[in-house]
Design a protein around this motif. Structure first.
Motif, PDB file in Angstrom:
ATOM      1  N   ARG A  51       0.774  -1.220  -0.001  1.00 31.82           N
ATOM      2  CA  ARG A  51      -0.078   0.030  -0.085  1.00 31.82           C
ATOM      3  C   ARG A  51       0.759   1.361   0.066  1.00 31.82           C
ATOM      4  O   ARG A  51       0.531   2.313  -0.812  1.00 31.82           O
ATOM      5  CB  ARG A  51      -1.203  -0.088   1.104  1.00 31.82           C
ATOM      6  N   HIS A  52       1.931   1.342   0.916  1.00 26.02           N
ATOM      7  CA  HIS A  52       2.657   2.681   0.952  1.00 26.02           C
ATOM      8  C   HIS A  52       2.052   4.072   1.040  1.00 26.02           C
ATOM      9  O   HIS A  52       2.153   4.921   0.235  1.00 26.02           O
ATOM     10  CB  HIS A  52       3.711   2.568  -0.205  1.00 26.02           C
ATOM     11  N   VAL A  53       0.852   3.941   1.822  1.00 25.75           N
ATOM     12  CA  VAL A  53       0.250   5.618   2.060  1.00 25.75           C
ATOM     13  C   VAL A  53       1.143   6.340   2.914  1.00 25.75           C
ATOM     14  O   VAL A  53       1.867   5.530   3.509  1.00 25.75           O
ATOM     15  CB  VAL A  53      -1.217   5.120   2.800  1.00 25.75           C
ATOM     16  N   TRP A  54       1.045   7.653   2.872  1.00 29.67           N
ATOM     17  CA  TRP A  54       1.645   8.392   3.684  1.00 29.67           C
ATOM     18  C   TRP A  54       0.898   8.605   5.101  1.00 29.67           C
ATOM     19  O   TRP A  54      -0.182   9.355   5.105  1.00 29.67           O
ATOM     20  CB  TRP A  54       1.768   9.810   3.136  1.00 29.67           C
ATOM     21  N   ASN A  89      -3.594  12.027   0.749  1.00 28.14           N
ATOM     22  CA  ASN A  89      -3.164  11.001   0.295  1.00 28.14           C
ATOM     23  C   ASN A  89      -3.709  10.896  -1.441  1.00 28.14           C
ATOM     24  O   ASN A  89      -2.929  10.625  -2.071  1.00 28.14           O
ATOM     25  CB  ASN A  89      -3.340   9.668   0.846  1.00 28.14           C
ATOM     26  N   ILE A  90      -4.920  11.115  -1.039  1.00 28.93           N
ATOM     27  CA  ILE A  90      -5.765  10.993  -2.599  1.00 28.93           C
ATOM     28  C   ILE A  90      -5.133  12.081  -3.543  1.00 28.93           C
ATOM     29  O   ILE A  90      -5.029  11.931  -4.563  1.00 28.93           O
ATOM     30  CB  ILE A  90      -7.181  11.238  -2.409  1.00 28.93           C
ATOM     31  N   GLY A 120      -7.324  -2.852   5.480  1.00 30.93           N
ATOM     32  CA  GLY A 120      -8.333  -2.891   4.203  1.00 30.93           C
ATOM     33  C   GLY A 120      -8.752  -1.355   3.958  1.00 30.93           C
ATOM     34  O   GLY A 120      -8.763  -1.107   2.559  1.00 30.93           O
ATOM     35  N   GLU A 121      -8.880  -0.450   4.856  1.00 30.32           N
ATOM     36  CA  GLU A 121      -9.114   0.900   4.410  1.00 30.32           C
ATOM     37  C   GLU A 121      -7.979   1.479   3.733  1.00 30.32           C
ATOM     38  O   GLU A 121      -7.933   2.287   2.803  1.00 30.32           O
ATOM     39  CB  GLU A 121      -9.491   1.656   5.731  1.00 30.32           C
ATOM     40  N   ALA A 159      -5.045   3.231  -1.371  1.00 33.16           N
ATOM     41  CA  ALA A 159      -4.103   3.027  -2.406  1.00 33.16           C
ATOM     42  C   ALA A 159      -4.753   3.007  -3.572  1.00 33.16           C
ATOM     43  O   ALA A 159      -4.009   3.561  -4.407  1.00 33.16           O
ATOM     44  CB  ALA A 159      -3.094   2.161  -1.910  1.00 33.16           C
ATOM     45  N   ILE A 160      -5.495   2.270  -3.835  1.00 35.02           N
ATOM     46  CA  ILE A 160      -6.450   2.172  -4.929  1.00 35.02           C
ATOM     47  C   ILE A 160      -6.816   3.655  -5.602  1.00 35.02           C
ATOM     48  O   ILE A 160      -6.740   3.882  -6.511  1.00 35.02           O
ATOM     49  CB  ILE A 160      -7.623   1.249  -5.022  1.00 35.02           C
ATOM     50  N   ALA A 161      -7.667   4.299  -4.389  1.00 34.76           N
ATOM     51  CA  ALA A 161      -8.215   5.530  -5.009  1.00 34.76           C
ATOM     52  C   ALA A 161      -7.186   6.472  -5.339  1.00 34.76           C
ATOM     53  O   ALA A 161      -7.499   7.198  -6.509  1.00 34.76           O
ATOM     54  CB  ALA A 161      -8.917   6.129  -3.657  1.00 34.76           C
TER      55      ALA A 161
END
Length: 242
Positions: A93-96, A104-105, A146-147, A152-154
């Motif tokens: 995922r690698h979200v910030w 992030n989006i 999951g969120e 990450a997909i968004a």
């Protein structure tokens, strides 16, 4: 170059690639046609993630050809590949974590010049993922696994890609949340997004894929439609752990 109706969206022909002196891919052949979901399957170390990195420009192939709508893209910079219509959602995922969901989006739209277009795409992301809209001001690091995958997909969809590359989207998720992720994959495909997905859970992947490639030690050892692969217990047991 203008692609004909018969030209694959993406084609890898005899692609050899690796890391330094280590060769991880030994002549990969693979195609993705417009509107398809393609699963890339195999054990750890088979070369799946390396294949995705070559496609998105993170690794330059040593030899072979890589084309997008007939245009050579092997060795092209990742930013240019993103502009062409290929978006890569990486493993883990690698979200910030210290930035909000909304921030992030917005990072996914970093190539956009017009604020109005950024806002339009962000609104679309929140329509597609209502749970993220509810958590727009929340720090990404506080989301469930999951969120974070949804986030990450968004983020990857902010470039409005024709091809979305997903690397292990259900990794570390509960079975219920994994099902939700693959429901999103099906919905995106129904709206015209072609998808190339690497996934350890074979049945999850084949539930949404039209075709699948099986890799072993950097080689494609099988390419079948999903139904045929599910009905090939010998192949499943030998290379995919049943």
């Amino acid at each position: 170059m203008t692609a004909s109706a018969s030209t694959p969206l993406l084609a890898l022909n005899d692609v050899v690639a690796g890391y330094g002196n280590l060769t991880a891919l030994h002549g990969i052949n693979l195609t993705v046609n417009k509107g398809e979901v393609i699963a890339l399957l195999g054990a750890n170390g088979a070369g799946k993630s390396t294949t995705l990195r070559v496609i998105s420009g993170l690794i330059t192939p040593k030899s072979g050809s890589l084309t997008w709508k007939g245009q050579a893209i092997g060795g092209m910079q990742p930013g240019r590949i993103l502009k062409l219509g290929i978006s890569h959602c990486p493993e883990e995922r690698h979200v910030w974590p210290e930035m909000t969901v909304e921030e992030n989006i917005e990072l996914g739209g970093y190539l956009l010049n017009a604020k109005s277009e950024l806002e339009r795409r962000k609104d679309l992301a929140f329509q597609r993922f209502p749970r993220l809209k509810e958590r727009a001001r929340q720090l990404a690091g506080t989301l469930s696994g999951g969120e974070q995958q949804m986030l990450a997909i968004a983020r990857a969809l902010m470039s409005e890609p024709e091809l979305l590359i997903l690397d292990e989207p259900s990794l570390g998720l509960s079975p219920l949340m994994a099902q939700e992720v693959f429901k999103v994959v099906s919905e995106l495909n129904a709206h015209g997004v072609s998808i190339l997905v690497v996934e350890q859970n074979v049945h999850n992947a084949l539930s949404v894929a039209h075709r699948a490639y099986v890799l072993e030690t950097g080689n494609v050892i099988a390419e079948k439609d999903s139904a045929s692969l599910l009905n090939d217990p010998e192949l499943l047991n030998a290379y995919l752990g049943g």
